[in-house]
Design a protein around this motif. Structure first.
Motif, PDB file in Angstrom:
ATOM      1  N   MET A   1       0.833  -1.204   0.000  1.00  0.00           N
ATOM      2  CA  MET A   1       0.000   0.000   0.000  1.00  0.00           C
ATOM      3  C   MET A   1       0.872   1.259   0.000  1.00  0.00           C
ATOM      4  O   MET A   1       0.631   2.207  -0.716  1.00  0.00           O
ATOM      5  CB  MET A   1      -0.907  -0.009   1.241  1.00  0.00           C
ATOM      6  CG  MET A   1      -1.970   1.085   1.239  1.00  0.00           C
ATOM      7  SD  MET A   1      -3.192   0.815  -0.047  1.00  0.00           S
ATOM      8  CE  MET A   1      -4.323   2.148   0.295  1.00  0.00           C
ATOM      9  N   THR A   2       1.948   1.234   0.813  1.00  0.00           N
ATOM     10  CA  THR A   2       2.854   2.377   0.874  1.00  0.00           C
ATOM     11  C   THR A   2       3.525   2.607  -0.470  1.00  0.00           C
ATOM     12  O   THR A   2       3.674   3.746  -0.914  1.00  0.00           O
ATOM     13  CB  THR A   2       3.934   2.140   1.958  1.00  0.00           C
ATOM     14  OG1 THR A   2       3.286   1.882   3.198  1.00  0.00           O
ATOM     15  CG2 THR A   2       4.814   3.357   2.100  1.00  0.00           C
ATOM     16  N   LYS A   4       2.385   1.870  -3.411  1.00  0.00           N
ATOM     17  CA  LYS A   4       1.408   2.438  -4.343  1.00  0.00           C
ATOM     18  C   LYS A   4       1.239   3.936  -4.128  1.00  0.00           C
ATOM     19  O   LYS A   4       1.015   4.688  -5.084  1.00  0.00           O
ATOM     20  CB  LYS A   4       0.055   1.730  -4.178  1.00  0.00           C
ATOM     21  CG  LYS A   4       0.038   0.315  -4.729  1.00  0.00           C
ATOM     22  CD  LYS A   4      -1.347  -0.303  -4.581  1.00  0.00           C
ATOM     23  CE  LYS A   4      -1.374  -1.721  -5.135  1.00  0.00           C
ATOM     24  NZ  LYS A   4      -2.702  -2.344  -4.970  1.00  0.00           N
ATOM     25  N   ARG A   5       1.333   4.369  -2.881  1.00  0.00           N
ATOM     26  CA  ARG A   5       1.191   5.794  -2.596  1.00  0.00           C
ATOM     27  C   ARG A   5       2.413   6.586  -3.064  1.00  0.00           C
ATOM     28  O   ARG A   5       2.309   7.756  -3.426  1.00  0.00           O
ATOM     29  CB  ARG A   5       0.995   6.006  -1.091  1.00  0.00           C
ATOM     30  CG  ARG A   5      -0.358   5.520  -0.583  1.00  0.00           C
ATOM     31  CD  ARG A   5      -0.461   5.732   0.912  1.00  0.00           C
ATOM     32  NE  ARG A   5      -1.748   5.287   1.437  1.00  0.00           N
ATOM     33  CZ  ARG A   5      -2.069   5.276   2.721  1.00  0.00           C
ATOM     34  NH1 ARG A   5      -1.183   5.684   3.623  1.00  0.00           N
ATOM     35  NH2 ARG A   5      -3.252   4.860   3.116  1.00  0.00           N
ATOM     36  N   ILE A   6       3.572   5.939  -3.027  1.00  0.00           N
ATOM     37  CA  ILE A   6       4.812   6.618  -3.406  1.00  0.00           C
ATOM     38  C   ILE A   6       4.980   6.691  -4.921  1.00  0.00           C
ATOM     39  O   ILE A   6       5.497   7.687  -5.450  1.00  0.00           O
ATOM     40  CB  ILE A   6       6.027   5.881  -2.776  1.00  0.00           C
ATOM     41  CG1 ILE A   6       6.063   6.137  -1.269  1.00  0.00           C
ATOM     42  CG2 ILE A   6       7.341   6.323  -3.410  1.00  0.00           C
ATOM     43  CD1 ILE A   6       7.111   5.333  -0.539  1.00  0.00           C
ATOM     44  N   ARG A  55       3.360  12.180  -1.519  1.00  0.00           N
ATOM     45  CA  ARG A  55       4.141  11.154  -0.821  1.00  0.00           C
ATOM     46  C   ARG A  55       5.371  10.747  -1.635  1.00  0.00           C
ATOM     47  O   ARG A  55       6.480  10.595  -1.106  1.00  0.00           O
ATOM     48  CB  ARG A  55       3.275   9.916  -0.550  1.00  0.00           C
ATOM     49  CG  ARG A  55       2.307  10.089   0.611  1.00  0.00           C
ATOM     50  CD  ARG A  55       1.510   8.810   0.825  1.00  0.00           C
ATOM     51  NE  ARG A  55       0.591   8.944   1.945  1.00  0.00           N
ATOM     52  CZ  ARG A  55       0.878   8.612   3.196  1.00  0.00           C
ATOM     53  NH1 ARG A  55       2.072   8.125   3.481  1.00  0.00           N
ATOM     54  NH2 ARG A  55      -0.012   8.746   4.150  1.00  0.00           N
ATOM     55  N   PHE A  59       9.381  11.367  -0.804  1.00  0.00           N
ATOM     56  CA  PHE A  59      10.329  10.244  -0.767  1.00  0.00           C
ATOM     57  C   PHE A  59      11.534  10.537  -1.656  1.00  0.00           C
ATOM     58  O   PHE A  59      12.685  10.347  -1.249  1.00  0.00           O
ATOM     59  CB  PHE A  59       9.630   8.962  -1.234  1.00  0.00           C
ATOM     60  CG  PHE A  59      10.554   7.789  -1.392  1.00  0.00           C
ATOM     61  CD1 PHE A  59      10.882   6.991  -0.300  1.00  0.00           C
ATOM     62  CD2 PHE A  59      11.108   7.484  -2.630  1.00  0.00           C
ATOM     63  CE1 PHE A  59      11.741   5.917  -0.438  1.00  0.00           C
ATOM     64  CE2 PHE A  59      11.971   6.409  -2.781  1.00  0.00           C
ATOM     65  CZ  PHE A  59      12.285   5.620  -1.681  1.00  0.00           C
TER      66      PHE A  59
END
Length: 336
Positions: A1-2, A4-6, A55, A59
């Protein structure tokens, strides 16, 4: 999930980096780094304002710059210092000291915070974006300050990149080592140094790069000193807060600066294969350009322009201090 957000923001940063590398072949005077941050600023303040990008751009801005700094260590050795001699080392150390003191003093006069002043001093004295990324965590600088200073340092570096080859030729004539000292001892990023020196000749590129590498090798020292300065300031301002005195700020190097030091030491002791250094340099450059694209995407242009006059004065003032001191020191120490 993380992940996909990045991905959306990171992917957009990579796309801008690729476009910048392509455009840099046709506009070498600007360089991919400057093009990336400019394209990012334009996109981030017009059609790329989507919240889902934040996000990934955050990063890219933080993590990729960290890896870029670490990989720089594999591209240099301590033995490089010997190539510019004692006077050359003296020139770099005095030049960096003048730049740091000048940036801190001028920033104070213009009313900037200590964090802004430290980021500006380190970015100009050492190696632009990489130095700022290394200093920011140890002084607990916020993302807005970091992005603003990186943008200012890159824009001022571009101006100097275009003017120093002409200035060096006018003052030092055909002396490639003196022109290399001026360019390598003044310009902020490695890319800007190479681009500016290339406008003279290939021999100037070699000398300018050596002077520049000497500055980069001082990164660890600058990070440690600035971390201690920040810690001392906090303790002085909040001496009654016991937690502050025990938080350890400034005592430890960020992992990527330690990695930079280890790789540099390793390369100095055993001389890593040329392909290792070349690969590290390529990856480091791509990471830096992608991170600069992300910084541009995240920069609030309205806020940046709101402080435009003060920022312009700060950038121009620090640039002037650097150039004048470099010319004076080269004439005193190197010209004979």
């Amino acid at each position: 999930m993380t992940v996909k957000r990045i991905l959306p923001g990171l992917g957009m940063s990579v796309v801008i980096a690729i476009i910048s590398q392509f455009l840099a072949q046709y506009i070498p005077a600007l360089g991919a780094a400057t093009i990336a941050i400019l394209l990012g600023i334009v996109g981030g303040n017009t059609f790329l304002k989507q919240p889902q990008l934040s996000r990934g751009t955050k990063f890219a801005e933080s993590k990729l710059l960290e890896y870029s700094v670490m990989l720089l260590g594999a591209t240099m050795t301590v033995q490089t210092i010997g190539k510019i001699g004692g006077w050359g080392v003296g020139f770099i150390l005095i030049q960096m000291t003048i730049t740091i003191v000048g940036a801190l003093w001028l920033g104070n006069r213009l009313g900037f915070s200590q964090n802004m002043r430290l980021l500006m001093a380190g970015g100009n004295a050492v190696c632009g974006s990489s130095a700022i990324a290394s200093i920011a965590p140890v002084i607990e600088a916020d993302e807005d300050d970091k992005g603003t200073v990186i943008t200012l340092v890159n824009l001022m570096g571009t101006v100097l990149m275009l003017t120093l080859p002409l200035l060096g030729g006018a003052i030092f004539g055909g002396s490639v080592i003196l022109k290399g000292a001026l360019i390598g001892g003044t310009l902020q990023s490695v890319g800007q140094v190479v681009a500016a020196a290339s406008m003279v000749n290939q021999t100037t590129v070699q000398f300018a790069t050596i002077f520049k590498i000497m500055r980069i090798m001082m990164l660890v020292v600058v990070v440690l000193i600035f971390g201690r300065l920040h810690k001392r300031t906090i303790e002085n301002e909040l001496a009654e807060d016991a937690e502050v005195s025990g938080n350890g700020s400034g005592h430890w190097l960020p992992w990527y600066v330690a990695g930079f030091l280890i790789l540099c030491a390793l390369n100095s002791l055993v001389t890593l294969p040329a392909i290792v250094g070349a690969t590290a340099h390529t990856i480091s450059s791509w990471f830096e350009i992608t991170a600069l694209a992300a910084i541009g995407l995240r920069l609030n242009l309205a806020n940046f322009l709101k402080a435009g006059k003060r920022l312009a004065l700060y950038g121009l003032g620090v640039g002037t201090i650097q150039v004048v001191s470099a010319l004076a020191l080269i004439t005193l120490l190197l010209r004979h």
